[in-house]
Enzyme design. Structure first.
Site, PDB file in Angstrom:
ATOM      1  N   GLY A 108      -5.354   9.955  -6.217  1.00 28.14           N
ATOM      2  CA  GLY A 108      -4.272  10.828  -5.743  1.00 28.14           C
ATOM      3  C   GLY A 108      -4.536  11.406  -4.367  1.00 28.14           C
ATOM      4  N   THR A 112      -3.779   4.669  -1.143  1.00 25.82           N
ATOM      5  CA  THR A 112      -2.789   3.586  -1.083  1.00 25.82           C
ATOM      6  C   THR A 112      -1.790   3.836   0.046  1.00 25.82           C
ATOM      7  OG1 THR A 112      -3.069   3.307  -3.438  1.00 25.82           O
ATOM      8  CG2 THR A 112      -1.124   2.305  -2.473  1.00 25.82           C
ATOM      9  N   ASN A 157      -2.162  11.249 -10.553  1.00 29.14           N
ATOM     10  CA  ASN A 157      -1.352  10.615  -9.515  1.00 29.14           C
ATOM     11  C   ASN A 157      -0.192   9.859 -10.167  1.00 29.14           C
ATOM     12  OD1 ASN A 157      -0.323   9.221  -7.385  1.00 29.14           O
ATOM     13  ND2 ASN A 157      -2.228   8.151  -6.848  1.00 29.14           N
ATOM     14  N   SER A 161      -3.288   3.698  -8.448  1.00 25.05           N
ATOM     15  CA  SER A 161      -3.666   2.279  -8.467  1.00 25.05           C
ATOM     16  C   SER A 161      -4.639   2.093  -9.617  1.00 25.05           C
ATOM     17  CB  SER A 161      -4.344   1.897  -7.158  1.00 25.05           C
ATOM     18  OG  SER A 161      -3.617   2.403  -6.074  1.00 25.05           O
TER      19      SER A 161
HETATM   20  N1  LIG Z   1       0.380  10.607   4.174  1.00 22.15           N
HETATM   21  C1  LIG Z   1       1.145  10.973   3.153  1.00 22.15           C
HETATM   22  N2  LIG Z   1       2.345  11.531   3.384  1.00 22.15           N
HETATM   23  C2  LIG Z   1       3.117  11.915   2.350  1.00 22.15           C
HETATM   24  N3  LIG Z   1       2.777  11.798   1.067  1.00 22.15           N
HETATM   25  C3  LIG Z   1       1.579  11.247   0.767  1.00 22.15           C
HETATM   26  C4  LIG Z   1       0.703  10.807   1.798  1.00 22.15           C
HETATM   27  N4  LIG Z   1      -0.386  10.314   1.209  1.00 22.15           N
HETATM   28  C5  LIG Z   1      -0.184  10.436  -0.126  1.00 22.15           C
HETATM   29  N5  LIG Z   1       0.976  11.000  -0.402  1.00 22.15           N
HETATM   30  C6  LIG Z   1       1.539  11.320  -1.743  1.00 22.15           C
HETATM   31  O1  LIG Z   1       0.505  11.322  -2.653  1.00 22.15           O
HETATM   32  C7  LIG Z   1       0.711  10.389  -3.707  1.00 22.15           C
HETATM   33  C8  LIG Z   1      -0.592   9.747  -4.107  1.00 22.15           C
HETATM   34  O2  LIG Z   1      -1.093   8.956  -3.081  1.00 22.15           O
HETATM   35  P1  LIG Z   1      -1.788   7.551  -3.339  1.00 22.15           P
HETATM   36  O3  LIG Z   1      -1.090   6.794  -4.392  1.00 22.15           O
HETATM   37  O4  LIG Z   1      -1.959   6.930  -2.036  1.00 22.15           O
HETATM   38  O5  LIG Z   1      -3.152   8.019  -3.880  1.00 22.15           O
HETATM   39  P2  LIG Z   1      -4.428   7.114  -4.151  1.00 22.15           P
HETATM   40  O6  LIG Z   1      -5.515   7.728  -3.371  1.00 22.15           O
HETATM   41  O7  LIG Z   1      -4.107   5.718  -3.888  1.00 22.15           O
HETATM   42  O8  LIG Z   1      -4.689   7.365  -5.668  1.00 22.15           O
HETATM   43  P3  LIG Z   1      -5.261   6.334  -6.747  1.00 22.15           P
HETATM   44  O9  LIG Z   1      -6.689   6.274  -6.528  1.00 22.15           O
HETATM   45  O10 LIG Z   1      -4.894   6.968  -8.001  1.00 22.15           O
HETATM   46  O11 LIG Z   1      -4.566   5.072  -6.492  1.00 22.15           O
HETATM   47  C9  LIG Z   1       1.681   9.399  -3.152  1.00 22.15           C
HETATM   48  O12 LIG Z   1       2.463   8.851  -4.179  1.00 22.15           O
HETATM   49  C10 LIG Z   1       2.503  10.254  -2.199  1.00 22.15           C
HETATM   50  O13 LIG Z   1       3.529  10.894  -2.929  1.00 22.15           O
HETATM   51 MG   LIG Z   2      -3.936   4.099  -4.950  1.00 21.40          MG
END
Ligand SMILES: Nc1ncnc2c1ncn2[C@@H]1O[C@H](COP(=O)(O)OP(=O)(O)OP(=O)(O)O)[C@@H](O)[C@H]1O
Ligand SMILES: [Mg+2]
Length: 1079
Positions: A108, A112, A157, A161
């Site tokens: 989260g 991604t 989240n 992923s």
């Molecule tokens: N730069 C950004 N601007 C706006 N919203 C963001 C941004 N980065 C992340 N988010 C919000 O945070 C949520 C979670 O981000 P993301 O899915 O990239 O997390 P993750 O690090 O990939 O987590 P996981 O390890 O569970 O996959 C996204 O769905 C989005 O709503």
């Molecule tokens: Mg992710």
């Protein structure tokens, strides 16, 4: 838009943590919070980007931003993920270095999203063109497909992923994308059959049920209602802000763009539907005669539908759910499954089906996006792996995920330190070692080949005898007890014996990111990842090409009795490969931080962030970075930035940049221990020094701004003044010219007037003089002439006689006359009487003589002419003359007769033998012989008669016989009457009482009337005894016919019968002759 020239400009907090002063965890967090509160979610630690999830969309990813960061140096603008992407892309393109972008952080934190931002930035700045755009589009569109199948909502989240992804994007030498390769790591497949509370299954299940058309659902034998499916958790089926139906359309569209065929898409959906159906198959126990329980399928409808979808024979699958066949060496043993085993088999099948489908999707996408050329290419790898996670209940999956994160942390430590060290060596700067936590020890605990946890799990799984999760934990307790990062209640390490936070069936590992408690339950099974062979064989038998492909081990022809490698083993191997791959590339780090646990924007939970800062080792990162020198900058930009601080370097430094910087530093009296000169960079030890420079620069810029302002204002005023002055000169010049022109014109006009008067006066004066002179001359001449005359006369008087004057006069006249006559002689006209020429009169006094001479000459000329005539000719002319006298202007016939010669004898009477007799009867000479018409007095018609005129008689004779009809002596003729017109009628009137008059007058008509009458008239004149014959010319005359007098009247009539004259007797007294009018 404001254009920043350095990340140091307008900084909120400190853009680069390396410059943080003083450096402490609190100041670090404070700086992050300050920046986060101002929407600055990116902060640097040197070249590492820290990204804090804003949990809302910020306006910092616009095309304008892309343009702003394009081709700019890393530290030029405020921190941004685009700066890192640009730096990586440019060093790949320009320096031919393969790059990898490592995105780490807990679940989260935004990994991604960050990976997608990097990809979209690279796609925006790299080359364009139809083919390139297609590749870009395919690469970008692979994301939604993989996210649908590999992401799920977790408590941390909403779009977590559940698989690890590493994508290599390949570029050609120009930096245009050629294609890509995706590697996937261990999908969390347990989620397919069971989800923790508050979490969901993979997105695709919900998307399919919400977004597919009724028709599609019917074909897939599905119902839109989530509650109908055991595998779909219901408590969080709906996720806020997630539109499953719309996402389904996006995914279908993305599949199409990536290159999936329609039948492939259908097959994939069938498999997804089959998994859902599989979850609904339930078992019930049935007691067997031997007392054991056997499982039976409760309701076969779902099984039937699933078999129909996959083209599997129902009985085959039914059997596979009831029996398990174990093959050992040459033996085959078949055992029945109890209900628990049947459920286990069902779930194992569902998990395998789904995870294999996922792997197939990755392979299929790779097929589409792989580079079409074999040409050498450069690679940019983007790693987006599941983040470090700590759940309430952590199992094998979390263990694997966290192991992967440990490895990434390890590589981060290794590479950042190595990079730092390498830079110092490269720049020739001395390196001092720095203390930091190295997690190699934890990695070793997990992956060590001999006594690592994974190795022991494998050993346990492969060991014969009863193997349970508990035996595995026992083994750990024995072997890892001494390890400082391993904790277990029952380990030999006594300090945990009383630790009640450690349940008996768990072990705990102190990860770099925190302690995680793992429950051993399921470790062995999950590691074994067993799918009963009966099931894989049943799947292979399916009449569905994709299913067949997914279960190759079910092929009876290829029965492999060897155990497949365990999940842990496979994962360790693929992580190993990944690490090697990453180490071969130039790393770029994005360290994602999650600001709060609530997925909420604007909330910065300090404790949570502090924890992440700690386990991500960010403080160590800063320290390492600052171990030697906090700040470094290449000489050129450094000189460019600070050159205004020293007179010698401002405004231009002509020498080498390094020398310029040296001069600058000396001039600024920066203590020597505060900086070092590298080969291409200056290294500043303390941020304080940098801030000192910055402060000086700021002040200097203010001074410079004032100076520029002052000079500009001065310049502006001066320019304005000069412009005014220039304008005034122009205006004055024009005005002066105009005034002078006017003045000149006036003077010129006046001059012309004066001049003209003067010239007139002079001319008149001259004229007067000339006239006077002329008069004088004339007077003189006259006087002189008179005087000379007087003189001469006085002198010659004695020589002149009294009549000398007359003589002179006569002589003069004589000379004139002589000259006149000589001239006349010379210009004599011709002798033709009709020539009217006569020379002009030379003197007026000769006027009378000249006219008289002309008359005389003409008469003489006529006489001369006449003298040439013969007698006959003379007679003819006399006759003609007489005819003229008689008829001219009296009878219309006359003019036509002028040109006709008077022949007289038209009948040649003397020669013609026909008239011989007649000739002989007439004694005298015939003067005229012609044929005439004698007009009959009764009817006016004519009879031809020969008319003869002799000196004495007029004879009329018959034309044919020549017999004389009448002979009238000329004296008997008194007169002759003719008309005024063109006719030839004439009446010969006879003397009354004469013998000839008995028969009356003759009315005749002849063509030679003029000649006849003329001759008759002449005869009268020449004959002495006769009186002149009267010629009466009138249109009405009386003719005596015997006793009566008949009036002959000539009228003008229309021409009839040609031009002939007609004569008609009108009555007794009137004979009318109609004469045709002549034109
Ligand atoms: N730069 C950004 N601007 C706006 N919203 C963001 C941004 N980065 C992340 N988010 C919000 O945070 C949520 C979670 O981000 P993301 O899915 O990239 O997390 P993750 O690090 O990939 O987590 P996981 O390890 O569970 O996959 C996204 O769905 C989005 O709503
Ligand atoms: Mg992710």
């Amino acid at each position: 838009m404001e254009v920043k020239t350095s990340l140091l400009d307008n900084m909120i907090g400190v853009g680069d943590m390396v410059l943080l002063e003083p450096l402490s965890e609190d100041s670090f967090l404070e700086n992050l919070r300050k920046r986060f509160d101002h929407n600055e979610i990116y902060t640097y630690i040197g070249s590492v980007v820290i990204s804090i999830n804003p949990y809302r969309s910020l306006p910092i990813y616009t095309p304008d931003k892309v343009e702003e960061y394009r081709n700019r140096n890393f530290y030029e603008l405020s921190p941004h993920i685009y700066a890192l992407a640009d730096e990586a892309y440019r060093s790949l393109r320009d320096q031919d270095k393969d790059q990898c972008i490592l995105i780490t952080g807990e679940s989260g934190a935004g990994k991604t999203e960050a990976s997608k931002l990097v990809m979209s930035y690279v796609a925006a700045v790299c080359g364009k063109g139809q083919e390139v755009n297609k590749v870009k589009e395919q690469l970008l569109q692979s994301n939604p497909v993989l996210e649908a199948f590999g992401n799920a909502k977790t408590v941390r989240n909403d779009n977590s992923s559940r698989f690890g992804k590493y994508m290599d994007i390949e570029f050609d030498f120009k930096g245009d994308p050629l294609g890509g390769v995706i590697s996937n790591y261990l999908l969390e497949k347990s989620r397919v059959v069971k989800q923790p509370r508050g979490e969901r299954n993979f997105h695709v299940f919900y998307q399919l049920l919400s977004g597919a058309s009724d028709d599609t659902l019917k074909k897939l034998k599905l119902d839109r209602d989530f509650s109908k499916y055991n595998y779909l958790s219901l408590d969080s089926a709906m996720v806020n802000g997630l539109d499953d139906a719309a996402n389904f359309r996006t995914v279908r569209n993305a599949m199409q763009i990536v290159g999936f065929m329609e039948d492939e898409v259908q097959s994939v959906l069938q498999l997804v539907a089959a998994v859902l159906k599989l979850g609904n198959i339930e078992f019930k126990p049935e007691s067997r005669c031997n007392g054991t329980d056997e499982s039976r399928i409760k309701d076969k409808n779902d099984l039937k539908e699933m078999c129909e979808l996959l083209g599997i024979e129902q009985s085959v699958l039914e059997r596979a759910f009831s029996y398990r066949t174990v093959e050992a060496k040459m033996e085959k043993v078949s055992t029945t499954l109890n209900v628990a085993q049947a459920y286990y088999a069902r779930d194992a099948l569902a998990k395998n089906l789904y995870s294999r489908l996922f792997s197939w999707l990755v392979t299929r996408i790779n097929e589409s996006i792989k580079a079409q050329t074999k040409a050498r290419h450069k690679v940019m790898g983007v790693l987006d792996i599941y983040g470090f996670e700590i759940f309430e209940d952590n199992s094998f999956e979390q263990f694997i995920i966290n192991y992967c994160n440990e490895k990434l942390q390890q590589i981060f430590i290794e590479l950042t330190l190595r990079e730092e060290q390498e830079e110092y060596v490269r720049e020739g700067i001395e390196w001092t070692n720095i203390e930091y936590f190295n997690n190699a020890i934890i990695c070793d605990l997990i992956e060590n080949n001999q006594n690592g946890i994974l190795a022991m799990l494998d050993e346990e799984c492969l060991r014969p005898g009863t193997v349970t999760d508990e035996t595995f934990l026992d083994k750990l307790n024995t072997i890892c007890a001494e390890h400082q990062h391993f904790e277990s209640r029952l380990s030999k390490n006594s300090k945990f014996l009383t630790d009640h936070s450690l349940p008996h069936n768990c072990f705990r590992i102190q990860h770099y990111a925190g302690k995680v408690l793992y429950r051993v339950e399921g470790f062995v099974d999950k590691n074994n990842d067993l799918l009963y062979r009966d099931l894989s064989q049943a799947m292979y038998k399916a009449n569905h090409s994709l299913i067949k492909q997914l279960f190759p081990e079910g092929n009876p022809a290829k029965v492999n009795l060897k155990r497949p490698p365990t999940a842990g083993f496979q994962f360790r191997a693929s992580v190993g490969t990944l690490m090697k791959n990453l180490q071969s590339k130039n790393p770029n780090y994005i360290r994602c931080i999650k600001p709060n646990d609530k997925k909420a924007s604007h909330i910065f939970t300090e404790s949570l962030v502090r924890h992440q800062v700690r386990y991500l080792g960010l403080m160590e990162n800063v320290r390492v970075r600052r171990a030697g020198y906090a700040f470094r900058q290449a000489y050129e930009p450094c000189l460019e930035r600070y050159k205004m601080l020293c007179k010698n370097t401002w405004p231009h430094w002509r020498g080498l940049a390094r020398e310029g910087v040296e001069v600058l530093m000396t001039d600024l009296q920066v203590p020597a221990e505060e900086f070092s000169y590298g080969r291409s960079k200056i290294f500043i030890r303390n941020p304080r020094t940098l801030f000192f420079l910055e402060e000086r620069r700021r002040q200097c810029l203010q001074d410079l701004a004032t100076l520029i302002q002052k000079i500009y204002r001065g310049w502006k005023c001066r320019s304005h003044f000069l412009l005014l002055k220039q304008s005034q000169i122009v205006v004055a010049a024009w005005y002066r010219r105009y005034a002078q022109q006017k003045k000149y014109q006036t003077i010129k006009n006046a001059t012309t007037v004066v001049q003209s008067y003067t010239r007139g006066w002079q001319a008149r004066k001259l004229l007067r003089e000339l006239k006077y002179q002329k008069r004088c001359k004339e007077a003189v001449t006259t006087i002189a002439a008179y005087w000379h005359g007087t003189q001469v006369r006085r002198e010659y008087r004695k020589f002149f006689r009294a009549n000398a004057g007359k003589k002179i006069y006569d002589f003069t006249i004589q000379r004139i006359m002589q000259k006149y006559f000589l001239g006349l002689k010379r210009d004599m006209p011709s002798m033709s009487p009709i020539d009217k020429n006569w020379s002009t009169r030379p003197y007026r006094f000769l006027d009378g003589a000249h006219t008289e001479l002309r008359r005389i000459f003409h008469l003489w000329r006529c006489k001369k002419y006449r003298d040439q005539f013969t007698e006959e000719k003379k007679a003819v002319y006399e006759e003609k003359l007489e005819a003229s006298e008689i008829f001219k202007d009296k009878k219309a016939l006359y003019p036509s007769s002028v040109s006709q010669p008077f022949k007289g004898d038209y009948l040649e009477i003397s020669k013609n033998p026909k008239y011989q007799k007649l000739n002989s009867t007439v004694e005298e000479k015939v003067l005229l012989a012609d044929v005439v018409n004698k007009i009959n007095r009764a009817n006016g018609k004519g009879t031809a008669r020969i008319f003869l005129l002799t000196k004495k008689n007029v004879v009329l004779a018959d034309q044919k016989t020549g017999q004389v009809k009448a002979s009238v002596p000329l004296p008997d003729l008194t007169s002759v009457s003719v008309s005024t017109q063109t006719d030839g009628f004439f009446a010969l009137k006879l003397k009354e009482g004469s013998a000839s008059a008995v028969k009356g007058d003759f009315l005749l008509s002849s063509e030679h009337l003029i000649e006849i009458i003329t001759k008759l008239h002449r005869m009268g004149a020449t004959t002495a005894d006769r009186t002149q014959l009267d010629v009466d010319i009138s249109d009405e005359f009386l003719v005596q016919f015997k006793q009566e007098k008949v009036c002959v009247k000539f009228i003008q009539g229309a021409p009839k019968n040609g031009n002939s004259v007609s004569c008609k007797r009108k009555n007794n007294r009137l004979l009318e002759v109609s004469v045709p009018t002549t034109a």
